[in-house]
Design an enzyme around this catalytic site. Sequence first.
Site, PDB file in Angstrom:
ATOM      1  N   GLY A  79       0.880  -1.324  -0.012  1.00 47.80           N
ATOM      2  CA  GLY A  79       0.007  -0.074  -0.219  1.00 47.80           C
ATOM      3  C   GLY A  79       0.932   1.101  -0.052  1.00 47.80           C
ATOM      4  N   CYS A 110       5.125  -6.036   1.867  1.00 46.64           N
ATOM      5  CA  CYS A 110       5.585  -4.824   1.636  1.00 46.64           C
ATOM      6  C   CYS A 110       5.025  -4.023   2.865  1.00 46.64           C
ATOM      7  CB  CYS A 110       5.276  -4.169   0.490  1.00 46.64           C
ATOM      8  SG  CYS A 110       5.963  -2.523   0.083  1.00 46.64           S
ATOM      9  N   TYR A 111       3.963  -3.251   2.670  1.00 41.71           N
ATOM     10  CA  TYR A 111       2.910  -2.644   3.627  1.00 41.71           C
ATOM     11  C   TYR A 111       2.603  -3.408   4.614  1.00 41.71           C
ATOM     12  CZ  TYR A 111      -0.252   0.415   5.980  1.00 41.71           C
ATOM     13  OH  TYR A 111      -1.011   1.094   7.146  1.00 41.71           O
ATOM     14  N   HIS A 216       7.798  -7.720  -3.624  1.00 40.27           N
ATOM     15  CA  HIS A 216       6.501  -8.007  -4.274  1.00 40.27           C
ATOM     16  C   HIS A 216       6.747  -9.297  -4.991  1.00 40.27           C
ATOM     17  CE1 HIS A 216       4.187  -4.155  -3.359  1.00 40.27           C
ATOM     18  NE2 HIS A 216       5.513  -3.717  -3.250  1.00 40.27           N
ATOM     19  N   GLU A 218       4.404 -10.708  -6.266  1.00 39.37           N
ATOM     20  CA  GLU A 218       3.348 -11.095  -7.346  1.00 39.37           C
ATOM     21  C   GLU A 218       3.750 -10.564  -8.646  1.00 39.37           C
ATOM     22  OE1 GLU A 218       2.187  -7.192  -4.870  1.00 39.37           O
ATOM     23  OE2 GLU A 218       3.430  -9.314  -4.634  1.00 39.37           O
ATOM     24  N   GLY A 272     -21.704 -10.922 -27.837  1.00 34.44           N
ATOM     25  CA  GLY A 272     -21.125 -11.951 -28.525  1.00 34.44           C
ATOM     26  C   GLY A 272     -19.744 -11.917 -28.201  1.00 34.44           C
ATOM     27  N   ASP A 275     -17.152 -12.911 -22.476  1.00 33.40           N
ATOM     28  CA  ASP A 275     -17.518 -12.760 -21.329  1.00 33.40           C
ATOM     29  C   ASP A 275     -19.418 -12.884 -21.320  1.00 33.40           C
ATOM     30  OD1 ASP A 275     -15.265 -11.728 -20.255  1.00 33.40           O
ATOM     31  OD2 ASP A 275     -15.693  -9.646 -20.532  1.00 33.40           O
ATOM     32  N   LYS A 421     -10.450 -12.504 -16.903  1.00 30.24           N
ATOM     33  CA  LYS A 421     -10.505 -12.747 -18.048  1.00 30.24           C
ATOM     34  C   LYS A 421      -9.945 -14.014 -18.696  1.00 30.24           C
ATOM     35  CE  LYS A 421     -11.843 -10.137 -20.927  1.00 30.24           C
ATOM     36  NZ  LYS A 421     -13.137  -9.699 -21.520  1.00 30.24           N
TER      37      LYS A 421
END
Length: 565
Positions: A79, A110-111, A216, A218, A272, A275, A421
């Site tokens: 953060g 981190c934070y 980090h 990630e 179409g 999703d 997605k």
Amino acid sequence: MTTEQQHQQQQHPSHAHARAQIAILDFGSQYSHLIARRLRELHIFCELYSCLVTKEELFGGTTEDDHPKQIIGIILSGGPNSVYDPKAPHVAEGVWKEIEERKIPLLGICYGMQELAHVFGGKVAPCEKREYGKATVVVTTAPSTTPDDGTTADGSGDDDVSPLLAGLPNEFDVWMSHGDKLHEVPTGFRAVAGTSNASYVAIENLSTQMWGIQFHPEVTHSPFGKDLLRNFAVNIVGAKQDWIMSDYAQEFMQDVRMKVGEHGHVIGAVSGGVDSTVAAVLMTRAIGHRFHAILVDNGCLRKDEATQVLKRMRDDCGVNLRCVYAQDRFLSQLKGVTDPEVKRKIIGGTFIDIFQEEAKMIEEENGIHCDFLLQGTLYPDVIESVSYKGPSATIKTHHNVGGLPASMKLKLIEPLRELFKDEVRELGIALGIDEVSVWRHPFPGPGLAIRILGEVTPERVAILQEADAIVIEELVNSGHYRKIGQAFVVLLPVKSVGVMGDGRTYENVACVRCVETTDYMTADFYHLPHDILGRMSSRVINEVVGINRLCYDISSKPPATIEWE
């Protein structure tokens, strides 16, 4: 949106409560959503919550209808705040109490590590120099604080190996982004790694099952980050890697049948795209023709799109779909309009009017009443609503069925709200949907209206449709389409001089936009080979009457957006 719709949108599907999950508490980091993505890539179910979440919201089970959630692990995100600032966010006392009493394994990033220090007696203060970018972590071998039985968390009895860093090299590169650092380790914790700039970049307390890291894992810039997250989620937490799309589909269909009942009806708008196609197929598999889908042709779709969508969804997938051809209605209202925000609002408002009219017609024709609305909300949309920072600044208005007026009083069903997605595509494959539909690039609700800079006219729409079709065809034929996150053509509000044959031309300029992205929050322009660009240019200029110059957009997001308007 009605109060009831808003309430529905905030609720997670019932099967999410029953599934064991790792909870990610978001402190406003730009990387929080990536933590969730990395865990999902490991086939581990997780959800993201605000760091200010209450004990009741996080663990559930406070009402008769709200079943307890199986929180088996917790991650505190990074953060932008300083943990010692009086206005800095902190985890609620009730949540900390539950974590400690249940000994839920926790990882602070981190934070999040600084929050651990703040709560358990460590000292966080500014760095001598801010650390942003690549750094090399060196694993240390200090004596550990072990559980009463003398073993480490993984039961090995090896004091020198942190289970969080097991299998990682003694030195490895990571991505740092912090202005504060840990100056004193919290009570009961030990340092297990450091850098040249900070002695304590990884800490642990095996007795309480808590770990903290300053870097980090990630982000892709941390090469061993996914291994570290696997160590925490799989080896320490014991999370099962069973987040499988086919199982998810079955769970959703069972849930929706219970929710809608034997006689309930659902209505929904489809475009179409992947999703809406996946959501519509899921709903059709669950309740059959009691799902009523509406496709609105606003006159700004791609070439032959309405025909293709009808074939794919109605004929191939069996979706109960009707198409509303409203090209003249939309284009007449767009006449003379050049401002992109006004375009979006006109299209969005007209869409709502048509959707309401069609919904009423469906009910009158069939003698039914639709109580539910299918909406293709994805997990990134949910993240925006639960983030500690709240919804981000409005860069542009998004056309969404969620803006339906209060008078409709529909309850939302959002089968994709837990998915990213790429997971939606994986679900589409599991459902047997054809690859053309599953891998179709995103297309904005306003369609070509916001890819035509300036006034939208039938003539300009036709020009852009032809150019866009050629570009997409070349990408498919060359094998690049699947490698690109989004590709399209923009028709610019300028003209240029050209020569065709022996004559002078003064015609439109168009620009091709192709980007690489996985989350659509950041993107880089796609490095398309020059020979393919050459073929696109030659075909567009020769085959599309009205264009005599083709450009290629090489800007990234940020600072540019993916769409031009």
